[in-house]
Design a protein around this motif. Sequence first.
Motif, PDB file in Angstrom:
ATOM      1  N   GLU A  30       0.827  -1.209   0.000  1.00 19.23           N
ATOM      2  CA  GLU A  30       0.000   0.000   0.000  1.00 19.23           C
ATOM      3  C   GLU A  30       0.862   1.260   0.000  1.00 19.23           C
ATOM      4  N   TYR A  31       1.913   1.293   0.825  1.00 18.19           N
ATOM      5  CA  TYR A  31       2.760   2.478   0.900  1.00 18.19           C
ATOM      6  C   TYR A  31       3.498   2.720  -0.414  1.00 18.19           C
ATOM      7  N   HIS A  32       3.921   1.632  -1.088  1.00 18.44           N
ATOM      8  CA  HIS A  32       4.586   1.794  -2.389  1.00 18.44           C
ATOM      9  C   HIS A  32       3.615   2.374  -3.407  1.00 18.44           C
ATOM     10  N   GLN A  33       2.411   1.826  -3.446  1.00 15.44           N
ATOM     11  CA  GLN A  33       1.431   2.300  -4.424  1.00 15.44           C
ATOM     12  C   GLN A  33       1.044   3.747  -4.179  1.00 15.44           C
ATOM     13  N   ARG A  34       0.842   4.124  -2.935  1.00 11.73           N
ATOM     14  CA  ARG A  34       0.313   5.451  -2.624  1.00 11.73           C
ATOM     15  C   ARG A  34       1.385   6.509  -2.408  1.00 11.73           C
ATOM     16  N   PHE A  35       2.559   6.099  -1.868  1.00  9.25           N
ATOM     17  CA  PHE A  35       3.550   7.100  -1.449  1.00  9.25           C
ATOM     18  C   PHE A  35       4.964   6.834  -1.976  1.00  9.25           C
ATOM     19  N   GLN A  36       5.165   5.757  -2.712  1.00  9.31           N
ATOM     20  CA  GLN A  36       6.474   5.381  -3.249  1.00  9.31           C
ATOM     21  C   GLN A  36       7.520   5.169  -2.158  1.00  9.31           C
ATOM     22  N   ILE A  37       7.085   4.608  -1.040  1.00  9.07           N
ATOM     23  CA  ILE A  37       8.014   4.207   0.019  1.00  9.07           C
ATOM     24  C   ILE A  37       7.640   2.804   0.468  1.00  9.07           C
ATOM     25  N   GLY A  38       8.574   2.158   1.154  1.00 16.83           N
ATOM     26  CA  GLY A  38       8.304   0.852   1.744  1.00 16.83           C
ATOM     27  C   GLY A  38       8.198   0.963   3.254  1.00 16.83           C
ATOM     28  N   VAL A  39       8.072  -0.175   3.893  1.00 12.08           N
ATOM     29  CA  VAL A  39       7.922  -0.213   5.346  1.00 12.08           C
ATOM     30  C   VAL A  39       9.176   0.300   6.045  1.00 12.08           C
ATOM     31  N   VAL A  40      10.344  -0.003   5.520  1.00 14.97           N
ATOM     32  CA  VAL A  40      11.586   0.465   6.149  1.00 14.97           C
ATOM     33  C   VAL A  40      11.618   1.992   6.154  1.00 14.97           C
ATOM     34  N   ASN A  61      18.057   0.119  16.833  1.00 18.20           N
ATOM     35  CA  ASN A  61      17.557  -0.283  18.146  1.00 18.20           C
ATOM     36  C   ASN A  61      16.087   0.064  18.320  1.00 18.20           C
ATOM     37  N   SER A  62      15.673   1.180  17.781  1.00 17.47           N
ATOM     38  CA  SER A  62      14.295   1.645  17.942  1.00 17.47           C
ATOM     39  C   SER A  62      13.307   0.864  17.086  1.00 17.47           C
ATOM     40  N   ILE A  63      13.655   0.642  15.822  1.00 16.33           N
ATOM     41  CA  ILE A  63      12.681   0.051  14.909  1.00 16.33           C
ATOM     42  C   ILE A  63      12.926  -1.421  14.618  1.00 16.33           C
ATOM     43  N   GLY A  64      13.995  -1.965  15.177  1.00 15.85           N
ATOM     44  CA  GLY A  64      14.205  -3.410  15.072  1.00 15.85           C
ATOM     45  C   GLY A  64      14.609  -3.916  13.705  1.00 15.85           C
ATOM     46  N   LEU A  65      15.294  -3.095  12.950  1.00 17.78           N
ATOM     47  CA  LEU A  65      15.793  -3.519  11.647  1.00 17.78           C
ATOM     48  C   LEU A  65      17.311  -3.483  11.645  1.00 17.78           C
ATOM     49  N   ASP A  66      17.921  -4.208  10.706  1.00 17.78           N
ATOM     50  CA  ASP A  66      19.378  -4.238  10.667  1.00 17.78           C
ATOM     51  C   ASP A  66      19.920  -2.926  10.099  1.00 17.78           C
ATOM     52  N   LYS A  67      21.142  -2.612  10.523  1.00 23.02           N
ATOM     53  CA  LYS A  67      21.770  -1.339  10.169  1.00 23.02           C
ATOM     54  C   LYS A  67      21.953  -1.176   8.663  1.00 23.02           C
ATOM     55  N   SER A  68      22.249  -2.261   7.964  1.00 18.20           N
ATOM     56  CA  SER A  68      22.476  -2.134   6.520  1.00 18.20           C
ATOM     57  C   SER A  68      21.184  -1.763   5.784  1.00 18.20           C
ATOM     58  N   SER A  69      20.043  -2.313   6.201  1.00 19.92           N
ATOM     59  CA  SER A  69      18.755  -1.948   5.587  1.00 19.92           C
ATOM     60  C   SER A  69      18.456  -0.475   5.823  1.00 19.92           C
ATOM     61  N   ILE A  70      18.721  -0.028   7.032  1.00 14.11           N
ATOM     62  CA  ILE A  70      18.469   1.374   7.369  1.00 14.11           C
ATOM     63  C   ILE A  70      19.400   2.282   6.573  1.00 14.11           C
ATOM     64  N   SER A  71      20.667   1.924   6.477  1.00  9.72           N
ATOM     65  CA  SER A  71      21.632   2.740   5.722  1.00  9.72           C
ATOM     66  C   SER A  71      21.235   2.857   4.250  1.00  9.72           C
ATOM     67  N   ARG A  72      20.844   1.737   3.656  1.00 13.17           N
ATOM     68  CA  ARG A  72      20.422   1.762   2.247  1.00 13.17           C
ATOM     69  C   ARG A  72      19.190   2.657   2.073  1.00 13.17           C
ATOM     70  N   ALA A  73      18.225   2.506   2.988  1.00 12.13           N
ATOM     71  CA  ALA A  73      17.007   3.320   2.904  1.00 12.13           C
ATOM     72  C   ALA A  73      17.330   4.795   3.078  1.00 12.13           C
ATOM     73  N   LEU A  74      18.214   5.128   4.012  1.00 12.72           N
ATOM     74  CA  LEU A  74      18.582   6.533   4.228  1.00 12.72           C
ATOM     75  C   LEU A  74      19.241   7.132   2.997  1.00 12.72           C
ATOM     76  N   THR A  75      20.084   6.361   2.321  1.00 11.58           N
ATOM     77  CA  THR A  75      20.731   6.843   1.097  1.00 11.58           C
ATOM     78  C   THR A  75      19.682   7.191   0.049  1.00 11.58           C
ATOM     79  N   ALA A  76      18.711   6.295  -0.140  1.00  7.83           N
ATOM     80  CA  ALA A  76      17.641   6.551  -1.112  1.00  7.83           C
ATOM     81  C   ALA A  76      16.766   7.717  -0.676  1.00  7.83           C
ATOM     82  N   MET A  77      16.491   7.810   0.613  1.00  3.80           N
ATOM     83  CA  MET A  77      15.658   8.899   1.126  1.00  3.80           C
ATOM     84  C   MET A  77      16.364  10.248   0.997  1.00  3.80           C
TER      85      MET A  77
END
Length: 157
Positions: A30-40, A61-77
């Motif tokens: 839903e988020y991809h279709q409506r806002f072009q973002i994913g859950v991360v 630590n806050s959102i329970g995801l691995d650091k590499s997923s967060i880093s990749r998402a931050l780069t795209a964001m």
Amino acid sequence: MQSDHFDLNRCIGALSTRFSSRLGAGASQEYHQRFQIGVVEWRILCHLAVEPWSNVIAMANSIGLDKSSISRALTAMEKRGLVEMRDGARRRREANLTREGLELHRAVLPVARARESALLSGFDAAETEQLLSYFHRLIANLPKVEEDAQRRAGPDR
């Protein structure tokens, strides 16, 4: 009498994985279709809306995801103009929402709340609080699970 098989329908780990996977997949679609973002990206937006200028470790630590997923998402964001980055303490990069990131957070928030409301349909307020309490207690018990695993591994480990 104990059975010879492991009932996945009574296994907290299997049930929580099934629940999380299905909930996340639906939200991501839903988020991809409506806002072009994913859950991360959504979780990062939520974290930074509350804790500006956070580093990857704090977000993990806050959102329970691995650091590499967060880093990749931050780069795209950052490329999309949703976050800005700076050097923080101990050479750790820190992120903050831009105006566009805050606007996106505000746009997605009602959808996320509607999804959660649908998920909790049939639960009254007391049951919802109890469910949240159970989740927090399970999370607090995770270090005990790892300590138990260390004991089973023995002293040679």
